[in-house]
Design a protein around this motif. Structure first.
Motif, PDB file in Angstrom:
ATOM      1  N   GLY A   1       4.140  13.332  10.904  1.00  0.00           N
ATOM      2  CA  GLY A   1       3.176  14.353  11.216  1.00  0.00           C
ATOM      3  C   GLY A   1       2.205  14.606  10.064  1.00  0.00           C
ATOM      4  O   GLY A   1       2.137  13.834   9.113  1.00  0.00           O
ATOM      5  N   ARG A   2       1.461  15.690  10.169  1.00  0.00           N
ATOM      6  CA  ARG A   2       0.436  15.992   9.175  1.00  0.00           C
ATOM      7  C   ARG A   2       1.007  16.208   7.793  1.00  0.00           C
ATOM      8  O   ARG A   2       0.422  15.799   6.804  1.00  0.00           O
ATOM      9  CB  ARG A   2      -0.343  17.229   9.590  1.00  0.00           C
ATOM     10  N   LEU A   3       2.143  16.889   7.750  1.00  0.00           N
ATOM     11  CA  LEU A   3       2.751  17.146   6.451  1.00  0.00           C
ATOM     12  C   LEU A   3       2.992  15.844   5.708  1.00  0.00           C
ATOM     13  O   LEU A   3       2.692  15.715   4.528  1.00  0.00           O
ATOM     14  CB  LEU A   3       4.068  17.911   6.620  1.00  0.00           C
ATOM     15  N   GLY A   4       3.513  14.863   6.431  1.00  0.00           N
ATOM     16  CA  GLY A   4       3.769  13.550   5.834  1.00  0.00           C
ATOM     17  C   GLY A   4       2.509  12.949   5.228  1.00  0.00           C
ATOM     18  O   GLY A   4       2.519  12.462   4.101  1.00  0.00           O
ATOM     19  N   ILE A   5       1.421  13.034   5.963  1.00  0.00           N
ATOM     20  CA  ILE A   5       0.151  12.463   5.489  1.00  0.00           C
ATOM     21  C   ILE A   5      -0.334  13.200   4.259  1.00  0.00           C
ATOM     22  O   ILE A   5      -0.752  12.607   3.271  1.00  0.00           O
ATOM     23  CB  ILE A   5      -0.918  12.523   6.612  1.00  0.00           C
ATOM     24  N   LEU A   6      -0.240  14.533   4.297  1.00  0.00           N
ATOM     25  CA  LEU A   6      -0.645  15.336   3.145  1.00  0.00           C
ATOM     26  C   LEU A   6       0.186  15.002   1.925  1.00  0.00           C
ATOM     27  O   LEU A   6      -0.324  14.856   0.816  1.00  0.00           O
ATOM     28  CB  LEU A   6      -0.481  16.831   3.459  1.00  0.00           C
ATOM     29  N   ILE A   7       1.484  14.898   2.139  1.00  0.00           N
ATOM     30  CA  ILE A   7       2.384  14.602   1.026  1.00  0.00           C
ATOM     31  C   ILE A   7       2.034  13.259   0.409  1.00  0.00           C
ATOM     32  O   ILE A   7       1.911  13.134  -0.805  1.00  0.00           O
ATOM     33  CB  ILE A   7       3.859  14.631   1.494  1.00  0.00           C
ATOM     34  N   VAL A   8       1.857  12.251   1.265  1.00  0.00           N
ATOM     35  CA  VAL A   8       1.554  10.914   0.760  1.00  0.00           C
ATOM     36  C   VAL A   8       0.256  10.925  -0.048  1.00  0.00           C
ATOM     37  O   VAL A   8       0.157  10.346  -1.117  1.00  0.00           O
ATOM     38  CB  VAL A   8       1.479   9.897   1.921  1.00  0.00           C
ATOM     39  N   ARG A   9      -0.731  11.654   0.466  1.00  0.00           N
ATOM     40  CA  ARG A   9      -2.011  11.692  -0.225  1.00  0.00           C
ATOM     41  C   ARG A   9      -1.888  12.320  -1.611  1.00  0.00           C
ATOM     42  O   ARG A   9      -2.601  11.965  -2.539  1.00  0.00           O
ATOM     43  CB  ARG A   9      -3.020  12.474   0.618  1.00  0.00           C
ATOM     44  N   HIS A  10      -1.002  13.268  -1.750  1.00  0.00           N
ATOM     45  CA  HIS A  10      -0.902  14.003  -3.019  1.00  0.00           C
ATOM     46  C   HIS A  10       0.346  13.626  -3.820  1.00  0.00           C
ATOM     47  O   HIS A  10       0.723  14.306  -4.758  1.00  0.00           O
ATOM     48  CB  HIS A  10      -0.891  15.508  -2.748  1.00  0.00           C
ATOM     49  N   LEU A  11       0.953  12.528  -3.423  1.00  0.00           N
ATOM     50  CA  LEU A  11       2.247  12.174  -3.998  1.00  0.00           C
ATOM     51  C   LEU A  11       2.221  12.064  -5.521  1.00  0.00           C
ATOM     52  O   LEU A  11       3.098  12.567  -6.198  1.00  0.00           O
ATOM     53  CB  LEU A  11       2.728  10.855  -3.384  1.00  0.00           C
ATOM     54  N   LYS A  12       1.214  11.409  -6.040  1.00  0.00           N
ATOM     55  CA  LYS A  12       1.161  11.234  -7.494  1.00  0.00           C
ATOM     56  C   LYS A  12       1.138  12.580  -8.224  1.00  0.00           C
ATOM     57  O   LYS A  12       1.856  12.789  -9.196  1.00  0.00           O
ATOM     58  CB  LYS A  12      -0.088  10.427  -7.888  1.00  0.00           C
ATOM     59  N   ARG A  13       0.292  13.474  -7.708  1.00  0.00           N
ATOM     60  CA  ARG A  13       0.190  14.779  -8.355  1.00  0.00           C
ATOM     61  C   ARG A  13       1.476  15.582  -8.155  1.00  0.00           C
ATOM     62  O   ARG A  13       1.980  16.217  -9.081  1.00  0.00           O
ATOM     63  CB  ARG A  13      -1.015  15.541  -7.818  1.00  0.00           C
ATOM     64  N   LEU A  14       1.995  15.526  -6.952  1.00  0.00           N
ATOM     65  CA  LEU A  14       3.247  16.220  -6.666  1.00  0.00           C
ATOM     66  C   LEU A  14       4.354  15.726  -7.583  1.00  0.00           C
ATOM     67  O   LEU A  14       5.155  16.496  -8.088  1.00  0.00           O
ATOM     68  CB  LEU A  14       3.672  15.954  -5.210  1.00  0.00           C
ATOM     69  N   GLU A  15       4.363  14.415  -7.762  1.00  0.00           N
ATOM     70  CA  GLU A  15       5.410  13.831  -8.587  1.00  0.00           C
ATOM     71  C   GLU A  15       5.345  14.370 -10.016  1.00  0.00           C
ATOM     72  O   GLU A  15       6.361  14.726 -10.599  1.00  0.00           O
ATOM     73  CB  GLU A  15       5.256  12.307  -8.594  1.00  0.00           C
ATOM     74  N   ARG A  16       4.139  14.457 -10.557  1.00  0.00           N
ATOM     75  CA  ARG A  16       3.975  15.003 -11.909  1.00  0.00           C
ATOM     76  C   ARG A  16       4.489  16.428 -11.992  1.00  0.00           C
ATOM     77  O   ARG A  16       5.179  16.807 -12.932  1.00  0.00           O
ATOM     78  CB  ARG A  16       2.505  14.972 -12.325  1.00  0.00           C
ATOM     79  N   VAL A  17       4.152  17.223 -10.983  1.00  0.00           N
ATOM     80  CA  VAL A  17       4.589  18.616 -10.949  1.00  0.00           C
ATOM     81  C   VAL A  17       6.116  18.689 -10.888  1.00  0.00           C
ATOM     82  O   VAL A  17       6.760  19.416 -11.646  1.00  0.00           O
ATOM     83  CB  VAL A  17       3.983  19.341  -9.715  1.00  0.00           C
ATOM     84  N   ILE A  18       6.676  17.889  -9.984  1.00  0.00           N
ATOM     85  CA  ILE A  18       8.129  17.891  -9.805  1.00  0.00           C
ATOM     86  C   ILE A  18       8.833  17.482 -11.094  1.00  0.00           C
ATOM     87  O   ILE A  18       9.773  18.135 -11.543  1.00  0.00           O
ATOM     88  CB  ILE A  18       8.533  16.943  -8.645  1.00  0.00           C
ATOM     89  N   LEU A  19       8.365  16.399 -11.702  1.00  0.00           N
ATOM     90  CA  LEU A  19       9.003  15.927 -12.926  1.00  0.00           C
ATOM     91  C   LEU A  19       8.900  16.988 -14.012  1.00  0.00           C
ATOM     92  O   LEU A  19       9.846  17.213 -14.764  1.00  0.00           O
ATOM     93  CB  LEU A  19       8.362  14.613 -13.398  1.00  0.00           C
ATOM     94  N   GLY A  20       7.764  17.661 -14.070  1.00  0.00           N
ATOM     95  CA  GLY A  20       7.592  18.733 -15.045  1.00  0.00           C
ATOM     96  C   GLY A  20       8.607  19.841 -14.843  1.00  0.00           C
ATOM     97  O   GLY A  20       9.229  20.316 -15.793  1.00  0.00           O
ATOM     98  N   TYR A  21       8.780  20.254 -13.592  1.00  0.00           N
ATOM     99  CA  TYR A  21       9.730  21.329 -13.290  1.00  0.00           C
ATOM    100  C   TYR A  21      11.171  20.922 -13.566  1.00  0.00           C
ATOM    101  O   TYR A  21      11.979  21.727 -14.026  1.00  0.00           O
ATOM    102  CB  TYR A  21       9.613  21.756 -11.829  1.00  0.00           C
ATOM    103  N   LEU A  22      11.514  19.697 -13.239  1.00  0.00           N
ATOM    104  CA  LEU A  22      12.903  19.265 -13.410  1.00  0.00           C
ATOM    105  C   LEU A  22      13.321  19.307 -14.875  1.00  0.00           C
ATOM    106  O   LEU A  22      14.483  19.476 -15.190  1.00  0.00           O
ATOM    107  CB  LEU A  22      13.102  17.845 -12.864  1.00  0.00           C
ATOM    108  N   GLU A  23      12.340  19.153 -15.768  1.00  0.00           N
ATOM    109  CA  GLU A  23      12.670  19.079 -17.190  1.00  0.00           C
ATOM    110  C   GLU A  23      12.961  20.421 -17.826  1.00  0.00           C
ATOM    111  O   GLU A  23      13.575  20.494 -18.877  1.00  0.00           O
ATOM    112  CB  GLU A  23      11.510  18.419 -17.953  1.00  0.00           C
ATOM    113  N   VAL A  24      12.487  21.497 -17.203  1.00  0.00           N
ATOM    114  CA  VAL A  24      12.538  22.782 -17.887  1.00  0.00           C
ATOM    115  C   VAL A  24      13.492  23.756 -17.223  1.00  0.00           C
ATOM    116  O   VAL A  24      13.404  24.015 -16.019  1.00  0.00           O
ATOM    117  CB  VAL A  24      11.125  23.427 -17.909  1.00  0.00           C
TER     118      VAL A  24
END
Length: 130
Positions: A1-24
């Motif tokens: 669905g749409r969420l999937g498409i949005l996620i894929v489009r922003h995956l790189k940025r999301l990944e950076r955010v996620i990795l940042g959060y996991l570290e702290v």
């Protein structure tokens, strides 16, 4: 669905955010890390075809977080630690499913060289999941 498409489009940025959060660690409640683990589970489920190429990065971040939580001597209450480890383990299980078992293979090396029971326990849950 749409969420999937949005996620894929922003995956790189999301990944950076996620990795940042996991570290702290963000205090005894760990609300941010628990939230980000849930987010990551959602992302893996929606964007699973894109996950295998991100395995090394995500795997390293999750294992590091598991290790940090396990060795944390701070004020984090036991139930919160357990929830963090559970969340990280869930993510590893999902990653393993979408990579057709690659995670299990990669974790074998970690398991065999790790002495810490708690960390081993997380890995074993992934290994035993079918």
């Amino acid at each position: 669905g749409r969420l999937g498409i949005l996620i894929v489009r922003h995956l790189k940025r999301l990944e950076r955010v996620i990795l940042g959060y996991l570290e702290v660690c963000d205090g005894p409640e760990e609300a941010a890390r628990l939230g980000i683990l849930e987010t990551l589970q959602c992302i893996i489920e929606h964007a699973w075809p894109r996950m295998p190429c991100r395995l090394p990065v995500l795997l390293k971040a999750l294992l590091k977080m598991i290790w940090d939580v396990h060795t944390d001597q701070g004020s984090t209450p036991e139930p919160v630690k357990a929830a963090l480890l559970q969340g990280a383990t869930e993510c590893l299980i999902l990653l393993d499913r979408c990579s057709e078992g690659q995670v299990k293979v990669l974790l074998e090396v970690v398991y065999s060289s790790c002495e810490e029971n708690r960390v081993r326990e997380c890995i074993r849950k992934v290994q035993e999941n079918t």
